[in-house]
Design a protein around this motif. Structure first.
Motif, mmCIF file in Angstrom:
data_model
loop_
_atom_site.group_PDB
_atom_site.id
_atom_site.type_symbol
_atom_site.label_atom_id
_atom_site.label_comp_id
_atom_site.label_asym_id
_atom_site.label_seq_id
_atom_site.Cartn_x
_atom_site.Cartn_y
_atom_site.Cartn_z
ATOM 1 N N LEU A 43 0.785 -1.200 0.014
ATOM 2 C CA LEU A 43 -0.126 -0.123 -0.073
ATOM 3 C C LEU A 43 0.814 1.136 -0.092
ATOM 4 C CD1 LEU A 43 -2.850 -1.339 2.303
ATOM 5 C CD2 LEU A 43 -3.134 -0.717 0.019
ATOM 6 N N ASN A 44 2.269 1.144 -0.176
ATOM 7 C CA ASN A 44 2.900 2.303 -0.021
ATOM 8 C C ASN A 44 3.168 3.198 -1.332
ATOM 9 O OD1 ASN A 44 4.855 1.052 -1.699
ATOM 10 N ND2 ASN A 44 6.586 1.047 0.172
ATOM 11 N N ARG A 45 2.230 2.769 -2.631
ATOM 12 C CA ARG A 45 2.317 3.431 -3.757
ATOM 13 C C ARG A 45 3.714 3.448 -4.390
ATOM 14 N NH1 ARG A 45 -0.812 8.661 -3.722
ATOM 15 N NH2 ARG A 45 0.549 9.167 -2.053
ATOM 16 N N SER A 46 4.372 2.061 -4.485
ATOM 17 C CA SER A 46 5.637 1.958 -5.050
ATOM 18 C C SER A 46 6.579 2.866 -4.391
ATOM 19 C CB SER A 46 5.600 2.188 -6.401
ATOM 20 O OG SER A 46 4.840 1.571 -7.091
ATOM 21 N N GLY A 47 6.515 3.016 -3.112
ATOM 22 C CA GLY A 47 7.580 3.645 -2.254
ATOM 23 C C GLY A 47 7.494 5.017 -2.286
ATOM 24 N N ARG A 48 6.267 5.859 -2.646
ATOM 25 C CA ARG A 48 6.349 6.895 -2.750
ATOM 26 C C ARG A 48 5.904 7.642 -1.279
ATOM 27 N NH1 ARG A 48 3.367 6.488 -7.733
ATOM 28 N NH2 ARG A 48 1.681 6.620 -6.796
ATOM 29 N N ASP A 49 5.081 6.682 -0.654
ATOM 30 C CA ASP A 49 4.702 7.089 0.716
ATOM 31 C C ASP A 49 5.634 6.853 1.852
ATOM 32 O OD1 ASP A 49 2.320 8.440 -0.372
ATOM 33 O OD2 ASP A 49 1.126 6.421 0.023
ATOM 34 N N TYR A 50 6.523 5.930 1.583
ATOM 35 C CA TYR A 50 7.637 5.374 2.578
ATOM 36 C C TYR A 50 7.967 4.307 1.829
ATOM 37 C CZ TYR A 50 3.336 2.580 3.690
ATOM 38 O OH TYR A 50 2.086 1.812 3.375
#
Length: 186
Positions: free
Chosen positions: A112-119
């Motif tokens: 759920l981290n949007r491909s690492g964009r959020d964390y």
């Protein structure tokens, strides 16, 4: 069950598990063997109980639930930002083991981290530490109140898949799948 008061919330979660698990059971298809209050004989022995499982005191079961399934995996730290998620992880930990429950959380956060964009992706170490808590807080900060509900659904989805896989790999487990899904998911 949301957690609102730390002093009695864990006790309420434990009471609910004990009510669901019942008293003494020794089902022939349960690899856990004899249980009382949902505590297997092996777990009771690891925690110092040497008596007959039919006589395991409820207070011993409560202490084991609190220590092994709440405090050791640090679900109290999850309960601060996400009490409903902590309650779900507690129930999953009781049924599948704390490491499995935490692994489900880490897998869900990674997905759920949007491909690492959020964390950044978490190492799947199956432990709640600073990185897992930071990812959880970042996710909740981005997704808000609905985010917790989505994480709970993701953990439950992983849990349900595991139940089906257990039944597929060990047909004797089919004796429990209906109850697991009915009582542990949703």
């Amino acid at each position: 069950m949301p957690i609102t008061d730390k002093t009695d919330s864990v006790a309420m979660l434990i009471d609910a598990v004990i009510a669901r698990e019942g008293g003494y059971v020794d089902h022939p298809h349960d690899r856990g063997g004899p249980t009382r209050w949902g505590i297997t004989q092996a777990v009771a022995r690891m925690h110092g109980y040497k008596g007959d499982m039919q006589a395991l005191p409820r207070a011993d079961a409560v202490a084991i639930y609190r220590r092994l399934y709440w405090e050791t995996p640090q679900l109290d730290a999850v309960a601060v930002p996400a009490p409903g998620l902590a309650a779900e992880l507690f129930d999953t930990a009781v049924n599948m083991g704390p490491e499995t429950a935490v692994g489900f959380l880490q897998r869900a956060l990674n997905a759920l981290n949007r491909s690492g964009r959020d964390y950044a992706d978490l190492a799947l170490d199956r432990r709640i530490g600073p990185a897992t808590l930071a990812a959880l807080n970042a996710f909740l900060g981005t997704r808000g109140e609905k985010g917790e509900a989505v994480l709970i659904k993701a953990v439950e989805a992983l849990q349900g898949e595991r139940y089906i896989a257990l039944a597929e790999s060990r047909p004797a487990s089919e004796a429990f799948v209906y109850g697991w899904i009915a009582n542990r998911i949703g």
